[in-house]
Design a protein around this motif. Structure first.
Motif, PDB file in Angstrom:
ATOM      1  N   VAL A  10      -7.124  15.582  -1.059  1.00  0.00           N
ATOM      2  CA  VAL A  10      -7.443  14.210  -1.467  1.00  0.00           C
ATOM      3  C   VAL A  10      -7.041  13.988  -2.919  1.00  0.00           C
ATOM      4  CG1 VAL A  10      -9.343  12.590  -1.884  1.00  0.00           C
ATOM      5  CG2 VAL A  10      -9.269  13.913   0.241  1.00  0.00           C
ATOM      6  N   THR A  11      -7.331  14.949  -3.770  1.00  0.00           N
ATOM      7  CA  THR A  11      -6.967  14.833  -5.190  1.00  0.00           C
ATOM      8  C   THR A  11      -5.459  14.728  -5.351  1.00  0.00           C
ATOM      9  OG1 THR A  11      -8.930  16.086  -5.846  1.00  0.00           O
ATOM     10  CG2 THR A  11      -7.128  15.956  -7.450  1.00  0.00           C
ATOM     11  N   LYS A  12      -4.711  15.561  -4.636  1.00  0.00           N
ATOM     12  CA  LYS A  12      -3.241  15.504  -4.709  1.00  0.00           C
ATOM     13  C   LYS A  12      -2.725  14.161  -4.211  1.00  0.00           C
ATOM     14  CE  LYS A  12      -2.252  20.430  -4.451  1.00  0.00           C
ATOM     15  NZ  LYS A  12      -1.650  21.520  -3.682  1.00  0.00           N
ATOM     16  N   ALA A  13      -3.341  13.629  -3.168  1.00  0.00           N
ATOM     17  CA  ALA A  13      -2.917  12.328  -2.643  1.00  0.00           C
ATOM     18  C   ALA A  13      -3.126  11.233  -3.684  1.00  0.00           C
ATOM     19  CB  ALA A  13      -3.682  12.001  -1.361  1.00  0.00           C
ATOM     20  N   TRP A  14      -4.256  11.262  -4.378  1.00  0.00           N
ATOM     21  CA  TRP A  14      -4.504  10.253  -5.407  1.00  0.00           C
ATOM     22  C   TRP A  14      -3.569  10.427  -6.594  1.00  0.00           C
ATOM     23  CZ3 TRP A  14      -6.732   5.716  -5.236  1.00  0.00           C
ATOM     24  CH2 TRP A  14      -7.560   5.429  -4.164  1.00  0.00           C
ATOM     25  N   ILE A  15      -3.232  11.650  -6.933  1.00  0.00           N
ATOM     26  CA  ILE A  15      -2.258  11.877  -8.004  1.00  0.00           C
ATOM     27  C   ILE A  15      -0.903  11.307  -7.599  1.00  0.00           C
ATOM     28  CG2 ILE A  15      -0.939  13.660  -9.230  1.00  0.00           C
ATOM     29  CD1 ILE A  15      -3.579  15.330  -9.234  1.00  0.00           C
ATOM     30  N   MET A  16      -0.502  11.542  -6.356  1.00  0.00           N
ATOM     31  CA  MET A  16       0.767  10.992  -5.868  1.00  0.00           C
ATOM     32  C   MET A  16       0.728   9.468  -5.859  1.00  0.00           C
ATOM     33  SD  MET A  16       2.826  13.444  -5.509  1.00  0.00           S
ATOM     34  CE  MET A  16       4.167  12.956  -4.450  1.00  0.00           C
ATOM     35  N   LEU A  17      -0.425   8.898  -5.518  1.00  0.00           N
ATOM     36  CA  LEU A  17      -0.549   7.439  -5.514  1.00  0.00           C
ATOM     37  C   LEU A  17      -0.443   6.888  -6.935  1.00  0.00           C
ATOM     38  CD1 LEU A  17      -0.949   4.894  -3.842  1.00  0.00           C
ATOM     39  CD2 LEU A  17      -3.422   5.222  -4.069  1.00  0.00           C
ATOM     40  N   LEU A  18      -1.057   7.558  -7.892  1.00  0.00           N
ATOM     41  CA  LEU A  18      -0.932   7.125  -9.286  1.00  0.00           C
ATOM     42  C   LEU A  18       0.516   7.223  -9.760  1.00  0.00           C
ATOM     43  CD1 LEU A  18      -4.162   8.670 -10.842  1.00  0.00           C
ATOM     44  CD2 LEU A  18      -3.715   6.263 -10.324  1.00  0.00           C
ATOM     45  N   LEU A  19       1.203   8.319  -9.390  1.00  0.00           N
ATOM     46  CA  LEU A  19       2.623   8.445  -9.724  1.00  0.00           C
ATOM     47  C   LEU A  19       3.435   7.320  -9.080  1.00  0.00           C
ATOM     48  CD1 LEU A  19       3.298  12.286  -9.469  1.00  0.00           C
ATOM     49  CD2 LEU A  19       3.505  10.842 -11.502  1.00  0.00           C
ATOM     50  N   ALA A  20       3.126   7.024  -7.822  1.00  0.00           N
ATOM     51  CA  ALA A  20       3.825   5.928  -7.133  1.00  0.00           C
ATOM     52  C   ALA A  20       3.630   4.622  -7.888  1.00  0.00           C
ATOM     53  CB  ALA A  20       3.332   5.800  -5.696  1.00  0.00           C
TER      54      ALA A  20
END
Length: 127
Positions: A10-20
């Motif tokens: 979940v944390t990695k997904a949110w990091i990827m979303l912030l990068l997006a």
């Protein structure tokens, strides 16, 4: 999959979303600077940011629900383009616009907080 692994996912997904979202800001600014894709450097930048934002958004949406992920991504892009548009292109931001951008920020944070339990459930189903 352990609870710790789910939390990491979940944390990695949110990091990827912030990068997006950050890449979306770059894309929006690049499109603005490309002058309808007539300025080569800005046009190349727009294509690169476009591909980066699509990739990172698609990775994030493997864990984050599409509706929530898209709302957060669009919110980050809108706010960032408004703020950095003023810096890069000397565009003015009125108090009314700043207020409504603040509403978007509060909404994005609220979506994140409201959806955190659902994200953990989804990541457990993917395991």
């Amino acid at each position: 999959m352990t609870s710790e692994t789910n939390k990491t996912s979940v944390t990695k997904a949110w990091i990827m979303l912030l990068l997006a979202g950050l890449f979306e800001i770059g894309y929006a600014l690049s499109v603005g600077g490309s002058e309808a894709f007539t300025v080569l450097s800005w046009s190349i930048s727009a294509v690169i940011f476009f591909l980066l934002t699509l990739y990172t958004l698609s990775v994030a949406l493997n864990v984050i629900d599409v509706g929530i992920g898209y709302a957060v991504w669009a919110g980050i892009g809108a706010i960032g383009a408004s703020v950095f548009g003023g810096i890069v292109f000397d565009q003015m931001l009125s108090l009314t616009q700043a207020f409504w951008l603040g509403v978007i920020i509060v909404g994005v944070i609220w979506l994140k907080l409201a959806g955190s339990d659902q994200l953990q459930d989804k990541s457990q189903r993917l395991a």
